[in-house]
Design an enzyme around this catalytic site. Structure first.
Site, PDB file in Angstrom:
ATOM      1  N   SER B 125      46.494  55.499  42.441  1.00 42.32           N
ATOM      2  CA  SER B 125      47.300  55.455  43.672  1.00 42.32           C
ATOM      3  C   SER B 125      48.592  56.244  43.520  1.00 42.32           C
ATOM      4  CB  SER B 125      47.656  54.007  44.017  1.00 42.32           C
ATOM      5  OG  SER B 125      46.516  53.204  43.983  1.00 42.32           O
ATOM      6  N   ASP B 241      33.573  50.508  41.538  1.00 43.85           N
ATOM      7  CA  ASP B 241      32.536  49.504  41.785  1.00 43.85           C
ATOM      8  C   ASP B 241      32.682  48.362  40.791  1.00 43.85           C
ATOM      9  OD1 ASP B 241      31.388  51.033  43.833  1.00 43.85           O
ATOM     10  OD2 ASP B 241      30.144  52.158  42.414  1.00 43.85           O
ATOM     11  N   GLU B 243      35.244  47.740  38.862  1.00 44.01           N
ATOM     12  CA  GLU B 243      36.575  47.140  38.965  1.00 44.01           C
ATOM     13  C   GLU B 243      36.576  46.034  40.019  1.00 44.01           C
ATOM     14  OE1 GLU B 243      39.724  49.943  39.721  1.00 44.01           O
ATOM     15  OE2 GLU B 243      40.979  48.447  40.720  1.00 44.01           O
ATOM     16  N   GLY B 376      41.721  48.515  46.494  1.00 45.38           N
ATOM     17  CA  GLY B 376      41.229  48.830  47.839  1.00 45.38           C
ATOM     18  C   GLY B 376      41.501  47.664  48.765  1.00 45.38           C
ATOM     19  N   GLU B 379      40.522  46.162  54.553  1.00 40.07           N
ATOM     20  CA  GLU B 379      40.043  47.070  55.604  1.00 40.07           C
ATOM     21  C   GLU B 379      39.136  48.142  54.993  1.00 40.07           C
ATOM     22  OE1 GLU B 379      43.203  46.104  55.206  1.00 40.07           O
ATOM     23  OE2 GLU B 379      43.306  44.771  56.931  1.00 40.07           O
TER      24      GLU B 379
END
Ligand SMILES: Cc1cc2nc3c(=O)[nH]c(=O)nc-3n(C[C@H](O)[C@H](O)[C@H](O)COP(=O)(O)OP(=O)(O)OC[C@H]3O[C@@H](n4cnc5c(N)ncnc54)[C@H](O)[C@@H]3O)c2cc1C
Lengths: 262, 392
Positions: B125, B241, B243, B376, B379
């Protein structure tokens, strides 16, 4: 010197227990079971003696049903080199349990079978039956010296003796015993280590030597010993009666006088 | 995994967590830092917890994802913030290196991470690239410094768990800006041109250190590329995935902690002459908390089991991840949404005490909320699941 360490599977010390409906034992059907805390201390002491180069091998032994293998796995995960399981249907405490004499008899046979041992280490008592007899009886059966309630253990004189500090009612008492001897452990002897995951995983794959009263040739004796002790009834301790509040100090002192305390 | 062995594993981790981690949970939250009198990283390392999915040769337990989810759950139950840092270390960083690193990289970097001597982090990020992470600006330009081939990295990474303490960091940067191609790098904290900015002051997960990473002409040797050059999106997505799956254990542990606090309370607390636990409206909440906790646990376990079975059969984990992508996202979508709800219910059931910081319910609520954002957002997870469902 090789050490035999007796370990017992008991209701976990933190478990909430209830007396079973038949009043023959505490209900063990769905409570967590663990190694008896005093046995953990005994095993820890054996492992420390090995780490200090005094003991060469630590053998853990338990007497009990199939599930008691868990306790031996814990022992191996903590560091025991070898595990011996003497399978016996009845164990634990309450009605039908093996009395201390029978267990001592079995342990003595294990000493013959898997010995020689320089020391047998055991908890001073198991927290289920709280008998506090097995170590003493084992010493008597073998004609060995005993040093019970140990709060410190050191092996001296080139490995021929043990100096043991005992916690007795009057304080501390230090005794010196020639080896082989039976040593039982008190709470303050050490703080047992916890098993680490890699050792726990390895212990699952290790072999456990399985014996029985028959294969040890003590079945008749054990059966006879077992018949000698009858548990009549297990019941909850009476609920604590509520206290009384006194108005002031004078009333309190008077009350103590009335009760003959002062 | 053999259920008896898994149960024994859970028991051992629970015991460790309640003994070694839980006593520090309140202070960790209050001080916004790990305790200084005990090294929890080393303690967890000694216990064997950092290497649940790491092969034996690098000091791991080689147990698999089902066990890793359980470890994440049991640690979170004791302290969600310690467990978040643990998850970033053991899964985001260590497992990414184990899955994508070459033998030299693994032999060099993994053992000290598994022992807990080093702390690990993963950085994707950026201040302006969160949900749309592939739009990252951080770039790595191929270069040659005194005959040594490598990359020069410039840019910033934001909200990086373990950033302040990490020795080894998996960092994604653009190696081909025009074609939007990304590469993963193995950064050492002592590399010149790399530094960390101020530790962030967060709503929850306090003590799980988070910070910004700053790269200013940071030279990284070519042998520090993780996976293929330009292959970073693949490394990133396949890692995400797993994680999501492993971190889904976090909210499950928080839900269990909510029950751990609430059940004894409602048995004790009396109103209208009887324990509040005997009121049906209270029981309805308890039943819902119980149901949410157990369904989340069962869902995550079933997905993890599929990965483990696949791996044991020598199958391709990445293909499996592709197949289970929506399940991985759904596992954490489900557990995190319910964890926030459970924590709210726990506050409610403790009434005034639930709102007071002497009780852990407020911390559980603040900690739970993170899982609706990190790895993530809800949403993005819904978008991903929906897209996969329509495409299938
Ligand atoms: C405590 C903590 C630890 C973290 N640890 C790490 C770490 O270790 N490594 C790392 O790389 N990152 C880490 N992150 C970053 C985290 O992954 C991002 O914060 C997250 O992906 C969201 O990105 P953002 O904050 O930029 O929010 P934004 O992307 O700006 O989103 C803001 C809001 O808009 C919504 N939104 C965005 N796009 C859409 C869309 N297309 N449709 C609908 N809604 C949308 C989002 O769902 C969200 O509600 C961490 C964050 C926190 C808070």
């Amino acid at each position: 010197m090789r050490i035999l360490c007796a370990v017992k599977r008991v209701v976990d010390y933190a478990a909430k227990i209830r007396v079973n409906a038949a009043q023959t034992n505490v209900d063990t059907s769905s409570v967590k079971m663990s190694m008896n805390p005093f046995c953990e201390i005994a095993l820890e002491e054996a492992l420390r003696l090995k780490e200090a180069g005094i003991a060469t091998e630590v053998v853990a032994v338990t007497v009990g049903p199939d599930a008691a293998k868990d306790t031996l796995r814990t022992a191996m995960a903590m560091g025991a080199d070898h595990a011996v399981h003497v399978v016996h249907e009845s164990a634990g405490a309450g009605a039908g349990a093996l009395p201390p004499l029978a267990v001592a008899r079995v342990l003595s046979a294990v000493v013959d079978h898997a010995g020689p041992f320089g020391m047998v280490l055991a908890g001073k008592q198991a927290i289920d039956g709280d008998n506090n007899q097995t170590g003493q009886m084992l010493a008597a059966l073998r004609g060995w010296p005993q040093a019970t309630f140990a709060s410190s253990v050191s092996v001296t004189d080139g490995g021929t003796h043990a100096v043991v500090t005992r916690e007795v009612d009057a304080g501390l008492e230090t005794v010196k015993v020639p080896l082989p001897a039976v040593v039982t452990t008190d709470l303050r002897l050490n703080e047992p280590r916890y098993a680490k995951l890699p050792m726990i995983l390895k212990a699952r794959k290790r072999e456990i030597e399985t014996l029985s009263a028959e294969t040890l040739n003590v079945k008749d004796h054990v059966d006879r010993d077992q018949g000698k002790l009858h548990v009549r009834k297990v019941s909850e301790p009476p609920a604590r009666a509520g206290g009384v509040k006194t108005k002031d100090m004078d009333e309190f002192i008077n009350m103590l006088r009335e009760k003959g305390v002062l | 995994m053999d259920p008896a062995a898994l149960a024994e594993f859970r028991e051992a981790v629970r015991d460790f967590a309640s003994r070694v981690v839980a006593p520090h949970a309140v202070a960790i939250d209050e001080n916004n830092s790990f305790p200084s009198d005990v090294n929890l990283w080393k303690e967890m390392g000694d216990m064997g917890l950092h290497g649940v999915t790491v092969p034996d040769e690098y000091g791991g337990l080689d147990m698999g994802y089902e066990a890793h989810v359980v470890a994440m759950e049991e640690l979170s139950r004791a302290s969600a913030s310690v467990a978040l840092s643990y998850g970033a270390h053991s899964n985001l960083c260590i497992n990414q290196i184990v899955r994508n690193g070459n033998p030299d990289q693994k032999a060099l970097l993994v053992p000290p991470l598994v022992s807990g001597d080093h702390v690990g982090a993963l950085a994707m990020s950026e201040p302006n690239a969160g949900s749309d992470v592939v739009s990252m600006k951080c770039r790595a330009d191929a270069t040659n410094v005194r005959g040594e081939a490598g990359y020069v990295i410039n840019g910033n990474k934001m909200w990086i768990t373990n950033g302040p303490t990490a020795q080894t960091l998996v960092v994604y940067a653009k190696t081909d800006v025009e074609n939007n191609r990304i590469t993963a790098f193995l950064i050492d904290k002592d590399m010149e041109g790399f530094r960390t900015a101020q530790k962030l002051d967060k709503l929850g997960m306090r003590g799980s250190d988070t910070c910004e990473l700053v790269f200013e002409d940071c030279f990284v040797p070519a042998d520090r590329v993780l996976g293929e050059v330009h292959g970073g999106v693949y490394v990133l997505m396949s890692g995400l995935d797993l994680e999501r799956l492993v971190l889904s254990g976090g909210p499950i542990g928080i839900m269990q902690a909510c029950l751990d606090v609430t059940l004894p309370y409602v048995r004790e607390r009396k109103q209208f002459g009887k324990p509040i636990g005997e009121m049906q409206l209270v029981q309805a909440k308890l039943a819902d908390m119980f149901m949410k906790t157990n369904s989340a646990r069962a869902y995550s376990a079933s997905i993890a089991k599929q990965f483990d079975t696949m791996k044991q059969a020598g199958g391709d984990l990445v293909a499996m991840g592709r197949k289970l992508r929506k399940d991985c996202a759904a596992s954490i979508l489900f557990s995190s949404e319910h964890a926030t709800q459970c924590a709210l219910d726990a506050v409610q059931l403790l009434g005034g005490n639930g709102y007071v910081n002497e009780y852990p319910t407020g911390r559980l609520l603040r900690d739970a909320k993170l899982y609706e954002i990190g790895a993530g957002t809800q949403e993005i997870r819904r978008i991903l699941i929906g897209r996969e469902l329509v495409r299938d």
